[in-house]
Each structure stands twice: as structure tokens, then as C-alpha cells.
Write a protein that holds these residues in place. Structure first.
Motif, PDB file in Angstrom:
ATOM      1  N   ASP A   7       0.854  -1.656  -0.383  1.00  0.00           N
ATOM      2  CA  ASP A   7      -0.030  -0.234  -0.364  1.00  0.00           C
ATOM      3  C   ASP A   7       0.632   1.422  -0.380  1.00  0.00           C
ATOM      4  O   ASP A   7       0.624   2.109  -0.157  1.00  0.00           O
ATOM      5  N   LYS A 115      -8.629   6.041   3.118  1.00  0.00           N
ATOM      6  CA  LYS A 115      -8.739   6.187   1.589  1.00  0.00           C
ATOM      7  C   LYS A 115      -9.641   7.135   1.533  1.00  0.00           C
ATOM      8  O   LYS A 115      -9.660   7.858   0.246  1.00  0.00           O
ATOM      9  N   TRP A 194      -7.615   1.885  -5.820  1.00  0.00           N
ATOM     10  CA  TRP A 194      -6.913   1.231  -4.623  1.00  0.00           C
ATOM     11  C   TRP A 194      -7.696   0.453  -3.207  1.00  0.00           C
ATOM     12  O   TRP A 194      -7.130   0.141  -2.643  1.00  0.00           O
TER      13      TRP A 194
END
Length: 247
Positions: A7, A115, A194
Motif C-alpha cells: 500500500d 482511503k 486502491w
């Protein structure tokens, strides 16, 4: 919250690509024909013509159409932000949805919230860019209103040219801010990948980079715009000084 190594790599890759391409496009436009530099020339031509026209009604209408387009994106960004903040309060449900999808990396409510917060920041950035573009288009409207009149004898040709260049510079800055806002939308789409997987995030970022580069430096519309100036895509050819001209 502990971020996985993949990540962190994906996020770093994303930021480097976005920031790096922004600087690359700005510098490359100085030596290579692109949408930004050909539009700069056309804006100078527009303001030069405007400073020698008897009426600017059509010009004001065209400028108003551009300003309304930017306003649409600014208002849409507020709606998108509201949606992202709403989802932020239901991170647990988002995790359940993601776990039900195939090929999705393991995640947690904390990671989803992080996120979503990042996605919200992107749209906040876009909102500021769009609103600043709107203000600058408003400045251009003022300049159109005070443009030298066709029959006026108070302005020389040199003064009209100076006015045209400076008005076009303000116009060009507004266009750049609008472009930066649109670019944020493109990269926001890549950022959304993502949520699925870091690898999908990096692939989407690379795809967005390719799309932006092609449209800026290799698109069909660029060829058409350059053709109006008798130019072709590629390096900008400097005009050599004539022999005997003073240095």
C-alpha cells in the motif's frame, strides 16, 4: 493503523506520478507543441482580435459558456464530496462489500476510512482549483469589458498589443487552473482502484498517465489546433534571426 508495504509503495507511486507529470507537462510544453502552448497562442490571437473589434458581444457569450462549464464542475465536486463524506461514516459496510468482490485485498474499516479521507482531499483540491479558475475567468470578463474600443484614438497599436498579451495571460492562467482541476478528477478515478488492490491502483495510475500524455502531446485535436497555426506536433522550432538583424 498499520499500512502494508504494498500500500505504501502504491501510494508513493501515485503521488510521484501525479506531481511528476504536472511538472513534466509544464516544462515539456516549453520545448514541445502541446495543448497548453497552442491554446496560449490562440488566446493571444483572440484577445488581439477583440482589441480591434467594434463589438465584443460574441466574445462575452463565448467566455460565459466557458465559465459556466467550470462552474458546473465546481458544483459537481461539492456533491461528490458530500457523497464521499457520507460513505466515510459507513466504512464497516464498505468493508463488507469489498470482501464480497473477487481479487480484492484484505482491508479494514480504518484503512477504508483513510482511503476515503484521501479521496476527499483530492476533490477538495479540485474544488479549490475550479473556484480559482472561475474567479480568473471573471477577471477576463472585466478585461473584455474594458478592452480598447475599435474607434478609439486613445490607444496605439502597441498599447492594444500589450493589452491583448496581458489579457491572454490572465485567460491562460484560468485555463491552467481549470486543467489542474480536471486532472485531479482523472487521478481520483485511479485512486478509487486502491479500494480493490494496490496493484490495481498502480496500474490505473499508469493508465491515467498514458491517457493524459497522449491527449496533451499526441491527440488528434492537438493536430487540428496546430494546423490552424500552420504547425505540426513535435519540438517547437525557434525562428532564427535574419542575417544582418541587430542583436
Amino acid at each position: 493503523m498499520n499500512m502494508a508495504l504494498n500500500d505504501l509503495i502504491a501510494l508513493t507511486f501515485y503521488l510521484v506520478i501525479w506531481i511528476g507529470y504536472t511538472q513534466f507537462a509544464r516544462l515539456r510544453a516549453r520545448t514541445t507543441h502541446s495543448l497548453s502552448n497552442v491554446l496560449r497562442q490562440l488566446r493571444v490571437d483572440w484577445m488581439t482580435t477583440l482589441s480591434r473589434k467594434e463589438h465584443q458581444i460574441a466574445d462575452a457569450a463565448l467566455l460565459g459558456n466557458v465559465e459556466r462549464t467550470v462552474t458546473f464542475f465546481a458544483s459537481s465536486t461539492v456533491l461528490v464530496l458530500a457523497g464521499v463524506l457520507t460513505v466515510l461514516s459507513a466504512a464497516d459496510k464498505v468493508v463488507l462489500v469489498l470482501h464480497s468482490l473477487p481479487f480484492t485485498a484484505d482491508t479494514s474499516p480504518e484503512k477504508v476510512q483513510f482511503k476515503l479521507a484521501g479521496l476527499a482531499l483530492i476533490f477538495v483540491f479540485a474544488f479549490f482549483k475550479f473556484t480559482w479558475a472561475i474567479r480568473q475567468f471573471g477577471f477576463v470578463s472585466v478585461l473584455v469589458g474594458v478592452a480598447p474600443q475599435y474607434r478609439s484614438t486613445e490607444f496605439t497599436d502597441e498599447q492594444r498589443d500589450v493589452f491583448a498579451r496581458q489579457a491572454a495571460k490572465v485567460f491562460d492562467q484560468a485555463g491552467h487552473e481549470y486543467n489542474n482541476g480536471l486532472r485531479a478528477y482523472y487521478f481520483a478515478l485511479a485512486f478509487m482502484c486502491w479500494f480493490l488492490h494496490p496493484m490495481a491502483f498502480m496500474v490505473a495510475t499508469a493508465v491515467v498517465l498514458g491517457v493524459l500524455y497522449r491527449r496533451e502531446f499526441r491527440s488528434t485535436v492537438l493536430r487540428a489546433l496546430l494546423a490552424t497555426k500552420g504547425l505540426e506536433p513535435g519540438p517547437i522550432k525557434l525562428v532564427k534571426k535574419e542575417e544582418g538583424a541587430s542583436e
